[in-house]
Design a protein around this motif. Sequence first.
Motif, mmCIF file in Angstrom:
data_model
loop_
_atom_site.group_PDB
_atom_site.id
_atom_site.type_symbol
_atom_site.label_atom_id
_atom_site.label_comp_id
_atom_site.label_asym_id
_atom_site.label_seq_id
_atom_site.Cartn_x
_atom_site.Cartn_y
_atom_site.Cartn_z
ATOM 1 N N VAL A 94 -17.967 27.877 -57.481
ATOM 2 C CA VAL A 94 -17.798 29.132 -56.729
ATOM 3 C C VAL A 94 -17.810 30.399 -57.612
ATOM 4 C CG1 VAL A 94 -15.259 29.041 -56.580
ATOM 5 C CG2 VAL A 94 -16.558 30.218 -54.809
ATOM 6 N N SER A 95 -17.298 30.298 -58.845
ATOM 7 C CA SER A 95 -17.292 31.498 -59.704
ATOM 8 C C SER A 95 -18.720 31.947 -59.994
ATOM 9 C CB SER A 95 -16.596 31.222 -61.038
ATOM 10 O OG SER A 95 -15.226 31.355 -60.897
ATOM 11 N N ALA A 96 -19.577 30.968 -60.328
ATOM 12 C CA ALA A 96 -20.972 31.307 -60.658
ATOM 13 C C ALA A 96 -21.702 31.847 -59.426
ATOM 14 C CB ALA A 96 -21.685 30.070 -61.208
ATOM 15 N N ILE A 97 -21.454 31.237 -58.278
ATOM 16 C CA ILE A 97 -22.143 31.667 -57.049
ATOM 17 C C ILE A 97 -21.697 33.079 -56.656
ATOM 18 C CG2 ILE A 97 -22.399 31.179 -54.569
ATOM 19 C CD1 ILE A 97 -23.951 29.201 -56.387
ATOM 20 N N SER A 98 -20.393 33.348 -56.808
ATOM 21 C CA SER A 98 -19.893 34.665 -56.389
ATOM 22 C C SER A 98 -20.311 35.769 -57.365
ATOM 23 C CB SER A 98 -18.370 34.641 -56.225
ATOM 24 O OG SER A 98 -17.757 34.407 -57.475
ATOM 25 N N ALA A 99 -20.893 35.389 -58.479
ATOM 26 C CA ALA A 99 -21.369 36.411 -59.434
ATOM 27 C C ALA A 99 -22.798 36.861 -59.118
ATOM 28 C CB ALA A 99 -21.295 35.856 -60.851
ATOM 29 N N ARG A 125 -11.086 39.825 -54.805
ATOM 30 C CA ARG A 125 -11.187 40.372 -56.172
ATOM 31 C C ARG A 125 -11.696 41.813 -56.158
ATOM 32 N NH1 ARG A 125 -9.970 35.701 -56.215
ATOM 33 N NH2 ARG A 125 -10.066 34.210 -57.904
ATOM 34 N N ASP A 126 -12.390 42.193 -55.078
ATOM 35 C CA ASP A 126 -13.068 43.501 -55.056
ATOM 36 C C ASP A 126 -12.852 44.216 -53.721
ATOM 37 O OD1 ASP A 126 -14.483 41.805 -53.410
ATOM 38 O OD2 ASP A 126 -16.439 42.597 -53.952
ATOM 39 N N ILE A 127 -11.805 43.826 -53.005
ATOM 40 C CA ILE A 127 -11.651 44.349 -51.635
ATOM 41 C C ILE A 127 -11.287 45.833 -51.665
ATOM 42 C CG2 ILE A 127 -10.584 43.942 -49.365
ATOM 43 C CD1 ILE A 127 -12.288 41.605 -50.561
HETATM 44 O O1 DC Z 1 -9.566 33.323 -54.594
HETATM 45 P P1 DC Z 1 -10.444 32.090 -54.759
HETATM 46 O O2 DC Z 1 -10.082 31.229 -55.943
HETATM 47 O O3 DC Z 1 -10.554 31.284 -53.525
HETATM 48 O O4 DC Z 1 -11.903 32.680 -55.052
HETATM 49 C C1 DC Z 1 -12.977 31.839 -55.311
HETATM 50 C C2 DC Z 1 -14.002 32.557 -56.179
HETATM 51 O O5 DC Z 1 -14.631 33.569 -55.426
HETATM 52 C C3 DC Z 1 -13.441 33.176 -57.446
HETATM 53 O O6 DC Z 1 -14.061 32.588 -58.585
HETATM 54 C C4 DC Z 1 -13.796 34.613 -57.385
HETATM 55 C C5 DC Z 1 -14.667 34.757 -56.181
HETATM 56 N N1 DC Z 1 -14.281 35.866 -55.317
HETATM 57 C C6 DC Z 1 -14.897 37.057 -55.536
HETATM 58 O O7 DC Z 1 -15.709 37.158 -56.447
HETATM 59 N N2 DC Z 1 -14.639 38.117 -54.741
HETATM 60 C C7 DC Z 1 -13.753 38.027 -53.752
HETATM 61 N N3 DC Z 1 -13.519 39.076 -52.983
HETATM 62 C C8 DC Z 1 -13.076 36.791 -53.523
HETATM 63 C C9 DC Z 1 -13.354 35.733 -54.335
#
Ligand code: DC
Length: 216
Positions: A94-99, A125-127
Motif C-alpha cells: 500500500v505505501s508504494a501504491i499510495s505514492a 496523511r494529507d487530509i
Molecule cells: O493509515 P494506513 O496505514 O491504513 O495507510 C495505508 C497507506 O496509505 C500508508 O502507507 C500511507 C497511505 N496513505 C496516504 O498516502 N494518504 C492518506 N491520506 C492515507 C493513507
Amino acid sequence: METDVITIDGPTSSGKNSVGLLLSQKLRFQFIDSGSIYRAGCIFLLRNNISPDSLQKVVDVYKNLDIKIRDQKFFANGEDVTDNLHDPDVTKIVSAISAIRQVREAVKIIQYKITEGKNTVMTGRDIGSEIFPKAVHKFYLTADIKIRAQRRFEQLVKKDPTIKYETVLKDMQERDKKDTDREVSPLRIPEGAIIIDNSNLDIEQTVEEMSKHINA
Ligand code: DC
C-alpha cells in the motif's frame, strides 16, 4: 448548514483512527479512514494479479473503485472488504501504491464524493494539507515511535504470537520514512493544524483535548 470536515493526519499507529472514530461518534459525524481507500484498491490489485509496476492497470482499478461506508463497514465495488483491509499482503504494497500520483488523484475524487453533504471526520496523511486545506478544524496526531510500535505490536501479536517487537519497530521506521520522503503528498503537518502528541494520552484523553479546541 455547510458541510463540516474535521481532518486528522499523522504517522502510522499515532492513534488517529481510534481517536477519529470516537470523535466522530461524539459529534455524530461520519468517520472515514482514507488509508482504507488505498487499501481497498490493493485488495483488487492482488486479487487480479496486477503488478504495482503496471501503472495504467493500477490507476484503472482506482478510477473504477466504488467506495461506500455503512455502519462502519467498508464496501468496495459492492463487497464488504472491512476484514481484509489490514491483510499483511495489502500492507506490504500500500505505501508504494499510495505514492503514485494518478492513484492519489483518483482517490481524491472518491474522497470528495463520499463526503458530499455529510459532516465528516477524515483521517490520513494529507487530509488537512491536500484534500481539505480549508477545513476549520485540522489536527496532527503523533507519538513517540517506540510507543507507536508497541501499540502496533500489541495488535499484531494477537494474530501472530511469533511476531517480534523489534521487527514491528523496524517496519514502522521504514514506513514512516516512505510516507515522509515520497515526492507526491508526503506526510507533513498541515498549515494551521493543531499538533497533539498522545504518547502519554489514551484515546478518551486525546479526544477530550481535541474537543477543547473544537469548542473553543
Ligand atoms: O493509515 P494506513 O496505514 O491504513 O495507510 C495505508 C497507506 O496509505 C500508508 O502507507 C500511507 C497511505 N496513505 C496516504 O498516502 N494518504 C492518506 N491520506 C492515507 C493513507
